[in-house]
Design a protein around this motif. Sequence first.
Motif, PDB file in Angstrom:
ATOM      1  N   LYS A  13      -1.484 -21.735  32.702  1.00  0.00           N
ATOM      2  CA  LYS A  13      -2.491 -20.747  33.098  1.00  0.00           C
ATOM      3  C   LYS A  13      -2.685 -19.729  31.977  1.00  0.00           C
ATOM      4  N   GLY A  14      -3.944 -19.419  31.706  1.00  0.00           N
ATOM      5  CA  GLY A  14      -4.257 -18.361  30.752  1.00  0.00           C
ATOM      6  C   GLY A  14      -3.739 -18.629  29.352  1.00  0.00           C
ATOM      7  N   GLN A 144      -9.663 -25.762  29.597  1.00  0.00           N
ATOM      8  CA  GLN A 144     -10.692 -25.512  30.622  1.00  0.00           C
ATOM      9  C   GLN A 144     -11.583 -24.383  30.128  1.00  0.00           C
ATOM     10  N   ALA A 145     -12.880 -24.662  30.035  1.00  0.00           N
ATOM     11  CA  ALA A 145     -13.787 -23.656  29.495  1.00  0.00           C
ATOM     12  C   ALA A 145     -14.854 -23.240  30.513  1.00  0.00           C
ATOM     13  N   VAL A 176     -11.135 -20.504  33.447  1.00  0.00           N
ATOM     14  CA  VAL A 176     -11.411 -20.431  32.002  1.00  0.00           C
ATOM     15  C   VAL A 176     -10.151 -20.017  31.234  1.00  0.00           C
ATOM     16  N   GLY A 177      -9.814 -20.776  30.190  1.00  0.00           N
ATOM     17  CA  GLY A 177      -8.671 -20.446  29.343  1.00  0.00           C
ATOM     18  C   GLY A 177      -7.405 -21.189  29.705  1.00  0.00           C
ATOM     19  N   ASP A 178      -7.395 -21.874  30.841  1.00  0.00           N
ATOM     20  CA  ASP A 178      -6.211 -22.663  31.209  1.00  0.00           C
ATOM     21  C   ASP A 178      -6.165 -23.939  30.373  1.00  0.00           C
ATOM     22  N   TRP A 208     -17.559 -27.195  31.005  1.00  0.00           N
ATOM     23  CA  TRP A 208     -17.236 -27.242  29.570  1.00  0.00           C
ATOM     24  C   TRP A 208     -15.744 -27.504  29.375  1.00  0.00           C
ATOM     25  N   MET A 209     -15.422 -28.170  28.290  1.00  0.00           N
ATOM     26  CA  MET A 209     -14.019 -28.257  27.874  1.00  0.00           C
ATOM     27  C   MET A 209     -13.944 -28.226  26.354  1.00  0.00           C
ATOM     28  N   ILE A 210     -12.768 -27.894  25.857  1.00  0.00           N
ATOM     29  CA  ILE A 210     -12.532 -27.822  24.408  1.00  0.00           C
ATOM     30  C   ILE A 210     -11.301 -28.665  24.093  1.00  0.00           C
ATOM     31  N   LEU A 211     -11.445 -29.533  23.073  1.00  0.00           N
ATOM     32  CA  LEU A 211     -10.370 -30.481  22.748  1.00  0.00           C
ATOM     33  C   LEU A 211     -10.094 -30.464  21.245  1.00  0.00           C
TER      34      LEU A 211
END
Length: 231
Positions: A13-14, A144-145, A176-178, A208-211
């Motif tokens: 988380k976070g 997670q975005a 968001v941010g997890d 959205w996601m960031i990888l």
Amino acid sequence: MESIDALDVYIVKGFYPREQIIAFKRFAAQFAAAHPPAWHPCLDGVPDYHRINDEYKNSWVMARMHGFFFHAFNEHREIIDGFRDLLRLKNHLRGAPEDADYDALPSSGVITRLVSQHYPVGGGHLREHVDPHSPFALIQTIVQASTPGVDFQAGGLFLRASENDAAVELDELTDVGDLFILTPNVRHGIAAIDPGEPLDWTLDRGRWMILPIVIRSDYEMDPSTKPRQVT
Ligand SMILES: [Fe+2]
């Protein structure tokens, strides 16, 4: 690694501050507004680019998504720097120096890339697949975005322990941010995002996601190193 190889999933988380993720999405939206969508093979000279994939038939895994691709050797290095800790973690797991391949060019065989994916409301999805085991991807890390329940209502990241198991949906546990950490080797995908709504590619809604990833370049194309769709 034993736990992750046994299909446990971790949600941190976070892991990233909400503001950093919101700023990234703003940057990506500005990038998309400034450059027409395109696709480029992963060869020397590859620019940063974005691409809309609407069920493109030659995809390794069928998808409806807007993908973004940034590289430390191009002009937006500071954006990738913001996610460098995950790249260092992956390098640590494979026993490499923490900044290995960060600046590598495609002709070296391997590159570092910051991928982001936007799955639009109205059916954005990624079919169930497994990703190949590689020394560069002993774990997969998915940031997670978006905020489930706000940016979209239904669908999102799921995994399935085996062919005959039920899908486990994970997004509802996150914000968001997890950070998700899981094996690349488990069946997973993105269940259709709000499939009852009209398709809407605007970037301020959807999932959205960031990888941050290290991958082989396209100089030695080997299908066994590519994701494999399973449904
Ligand atoms: Fe995957």
